[in-house]
Scaffold this active site. Structure first.
Site, PDB file in Angstrom:
ATOM      1  N   PRO A 192       0.832  -1.201   0.000  1.00  0.00           N
ATOM      2  CA  PRO A 192       0.000   0.000   0.000  1.00  0.00           C
ATOM      3  C   PRO A 192       0.872   1.259   0.000  1.00  0.00           C
ATOM      4  O   PRO A 192       1.843   1.345   0.756  1.00  0.00           O
ATOM      5  CB  PRO A 192      -0.787  -0.109   1.309  1.00  0.00           C
ATOM      6  CG  PRO A 192      -0.683  -1.537   1.720  1.00  0.00           C
ATOM      7  CD  PRO A 192       0.623  -2.018   1.203  1.00  0.00           C
ATOM      8  N   CYS A 205       0.305   5.498  -0.009  1.00  0.00           N
ATOM      9  CA  CYS A 205      -0.596   6.650   0.000  1.00  0.00           C
ATOM     10  C   CYS A 205      -0.312   7.561  -1.194  1.00  0.00           C
ATOM     11  O   CYS A 205       0.842   7.825  -1.528  1.00  0.00           O
ATOM     12  CB  CYS A 205      -0.434   7.425   1.292  1.00  0.00           C
ATOM     13  SG  CYS A 205      -1.081   6.555   2.735  1.00  0.00           S
ATOM     14  N   ALA A 259      -3.501   2.896   2.264  1.00  0.00           N
ATOM     15  CA  ALA A 259      -4.184   3.004   3.549  1.00  0.00           C
ATOM     16  C   ALA A 259      -5.486   3.774   3.365  1.00  0.00           C
ATOM     17  O   ALA A 259      -5.499   4.908   2.890  1.00  0.00           O
ATOM     18  CB  ALA A 259      -3.287   3.709   4.563  1.00  0.00           C
ATOM     19  N   TYR A 278       0.867   4.839  13.157  1.00  0.00           N
ATOM     20  CA  TYR A 278      -0.546   5.192  13.104  1.00  0.00           C
ATOM     21  C   TYR A 278      -1.286   4.570  14.293  1.00  0.00           C
ATOM     22  O   TYR A 278      -0.671   3.981  15.176  1.00  0.00           O
ATOM     23  CB  TYR A 278      -1.119   4.804  11.741  1.00  0.00           C
ATOM     24  CG  TYR A 278      -0.421   5.544  10.617  1.00  0.00           C
ATOM     25  CD1 TYR A 278      -0.336   6.942  10.628  1.00  0.00           C
ATOM     26  CD2 TYR A 278       0.209   4.874   9.583  1.00  0.00           C
ATOM     27  CE1 TYR A 278       0.335   7.643   9.631  1.00  0.00           C
ATOM     28  CE2 TYR A 278       0.885   5.561   8.572  1.00  0.00           C
ATOM     29  CZ  TYR A 278       0.946   6.944   8.609  1.00  0.00           C
ATOM     30  OH  TYR A 278       1.626   7.630   7.636  1.00  0.00           O
ATOM     31  N   ARG A 290      -0.276  -5.546   8.951  1.00  0.00           N
ATOM     32  CA  ARG A 290       1.042  -4.942   8.758  1.00  0.00           C
ATOM     33  C   ARG A 290       1.493  -4.342  10.077  1.00  0.00           C
ATOM     34  O   ARG A 290       0.730  -3.631  10.743  1.00  0.00           O
ATOM     35  CB  ARG A 290       0.999  -3.857   7.680  1.00  0.00           C
ATOM     36  CG  ARG A 290       2.407  -3.430   7.259  1.00  0.00           C
ATOM     37  CD  ARG A 290       2.404  -2.482   6.090  1.00  0.00           C
ATOM     38  NE  ARG A 290       3.716  -2.483   5.429  1.00  0.00           N
ATOM     39  CZ  ARG A 290       4.052  -1.678   4.437  1.00  0.00           C
ATOM     40  NH1 ARG A 290       3.183  -0.795   3.973  1.00  0.00           N
ATOM     41  NH2 ARG A 290       5.249  -1.753   3.888  1.00  0.00           N
ATOM     42  N   LEU A 325      13.533  -1.606   0.814  1.00  0.00           N
ATOM     43  CA  LEU A 325      14.729  -1.543  -0.031  1.00  0.00           C
ATOM     44  C   LEU A 325      15.067  -2.885  -0.672  1.00  0.00           C
ATOM     45  O   LEU A 325      16.216  -3.294  -0.729  1.00  0.00           O
ATOM     46  CB  LEU A 325      15.921  -0.988   0.750  1.00  0.00           C
ATOM     47  CG  LEU A 325      15.988   0.541   0.838  1.00  0.00           C
ATOM     48  CD1 LEU A 325      17.243   0.986   1.584  1.00  0.00           C
ATOM     49  CD2 LEU A 325      15.951   1.186  -0.544  1.00  0.00           C
ATOM     50  N   ARG A 348       8.204   1.923  -3.201  1.00  0.00           N
ATOM     51  CA  ARG A 348       8.824   2.944  -4.051  1.00  0.00           C
ATOM     52  C   ARG A 348       9.456   2.337  -5.310  1.00  0.00           C
ATOM     53  O   ARG A 348       9.432   2.934  -6.381  1.00  0.00           O
ATOM     54  CB  ARG A 348       9.881   3.721  -3.259  1.00  0.00           C
ATOM     55  CG  ARG A 348       9.297   4.590  -2.164  1.00  0.00           C
ATOM     56  CD  ARG A 348      10.396   5.164  -1.276  1.00  0.00           C
ATOM     57  NE  ARG A 348       9.885   6.060  -0.262  1.00  0.00           N
ATOM     58  CZ  ARG A 348       9.406   5.681   0.923  1.00  0.00           C
ATOM     59  NH1 ARG A 348       9.365   4.397   1.233  1.00  0.00           N
ATOM     60  NH2 ARG A 348       8.966   6.573   1.792  1.00  0.00           N
TER      61      ARG A 348
END
Length: 365
Positions: free
Chosen positions: A23, A25, A57, A182, A230, A301, A324
């Site tokens: 996920p 954002c 999310a 969060y 998660r 990574l 990413r």
């Protein structure tokens, strides 16, 4: 044979390979509603050949958004917008679709990253945030309101309502967001949770809310559809949430029938000290895997096909997640399959792009 491209089953859902799109954002929604950006963004990722695509999310209530532009699923309007998105994805791709449900807690009411990412105070159009305790995320920012017992009950209902909406929308899988500082992570960590009731103090108490919500949403979602969690394996701060506590949480989730655990780290404290490098979070996934039966996802990574193959092939994790890296290269699974001598799903409109050196690369979607 490539282990990365072997199928894996999560409950009643079988994925064609071990590559998960994590996920991410997008900060591009309209009052919680999906927009044309989501159609374009997720459309291209749905052609990637990954085994699973998990949407960003998605807030279970408006005050749980990280930013005012976060995706949500709390009313008929947000559900209708997501229906248009899901229907469009389904028309053009068979990729399994997951949805991550979350609540930002004290990290809500922030600007989008490209606008600085700072908290927006109520006086400037932000909103009152909530948390386990009235402790702000950063010095000089507005403090959250500690959740009352009544508000905790309302929060649980919000999760269940969102789960029922997600099921109506036809999502194949749900992920409960308990990471990155969060709300549910805030309950887990002693740095952010200083409650004195049944939700604070001991490890058992700090884990209670996440486990209760997991049980309630598990009961509200079809039994054959997987629900994973998660987590951040560590706060990277002395005296905070750490790997040892994460193992205990993972074991408790395993007993409750959790379908998988997705192991990330950090995000709770501005004092975190992280040594970042390739595979820097994989040892956390590996350690947790030694204690549970459910599949474990490693993330962070992971950029090279051989690197991902080694993680899965040596048993450090059952799956790997890309974030990413797949934004940078939305065809990462294609290139990984070509390098590893495997096959990958692709839409028929793209079959003629298959390089001459890897004939037979594409499977029909």
């Amino acid at each position: 044979m490539s282990k990365l491209f072997e199928p894996i089953s999560l409950g009643g859902l079988t994925l064609p390979n071990r590559i998960v799109i994590a996920p991410m954002c997008q900060y591009s929604s309209d009052e919680g509603k999906a927009t044309s950006w989501h159609h374009a963004h997720l459309g291209q990722l749905s052609f990637s050949g990954a085994g699973l695509l998990i949407l960003e999310a998605t807030a279970v209530e408006a005050v749980g958004r990280i930013s005012a532009q976060d995706l949500g699923l709390w009313d008929d309007e947000t559900e209708a917008a997501l229906k248009g998105l899901v229907d469009g994805l389904r028309e053009n791709s068979n990729i399994p679709l997951g949805l991550q449900l979350g609540h930002a807690g004290r990290k809500a009411s922030h600007a989008a990253p490209w606008k600085g990412g700072a908290q927006i105070p109520q006086s400037a159009g932000g909103w009152q945030t909530v948390a386990p305790s009235a402790l702000p995320f950063a010095e000089g920012t507005e403090a959250p309101v500690a959740l009352s017992a009544e508000r905790i009950s309302e929060l649980k209902k919000a999760y269940v309502d969102s789960v029922r909406r997600a099921d109506r929308l036809g999502f194949d899988l749900l992920e409960l967001h308990g990471a990155h500082g969060y709300l549910l992570h805030q309950f887990l960590s002693p740095l952010s949770n200083q409650r004195t009731d049944q939700y604070g103090g001991s490890l058992e108490n700090r884990m209670r809310l996440l486990l209760e919500i997991f049980q309630e949403i598990r009961a509200a979602f079809p039994a054959d559809k997987p629900i994973g969690v998660r987590i951040s394996a560590t706060d990277w701060v002395e005296g905070g949430w750490d790997l040892e506590q994460s193992v205990e949480l993972a074991k408790a989730l395993d007993k409750l029938g959790c379908s998988y655990i997705h192991v990330s780290s950090g995000g709770l404290s501005q004092h975190q000290k992280i040594t970042v490098g390739p595979n820097y979070q994989v040892p956390f996934a590996d350690s947790i895997k030694q204690h549970v039966k459910m599949p474990v996802i490693a993330v962070g990574l992971i950029t090279e096909p051989e690197q991902a193959e080694a993680i899965v092939g040596t048993g450090q994790a059952d799956m790997i997640a890309l974030a990413r890296g797949i934004l940078y290269n939305p065809r990462w699974p294609w290139h990984a399959a070509a390098k590893l001598g495997a096959k990958v799903y692709a839409p028929k409109q793209y079959w003629r792009s298959e390089p001459h050196s890897v004939k037979g690369l594409f499977l029909p979607d």
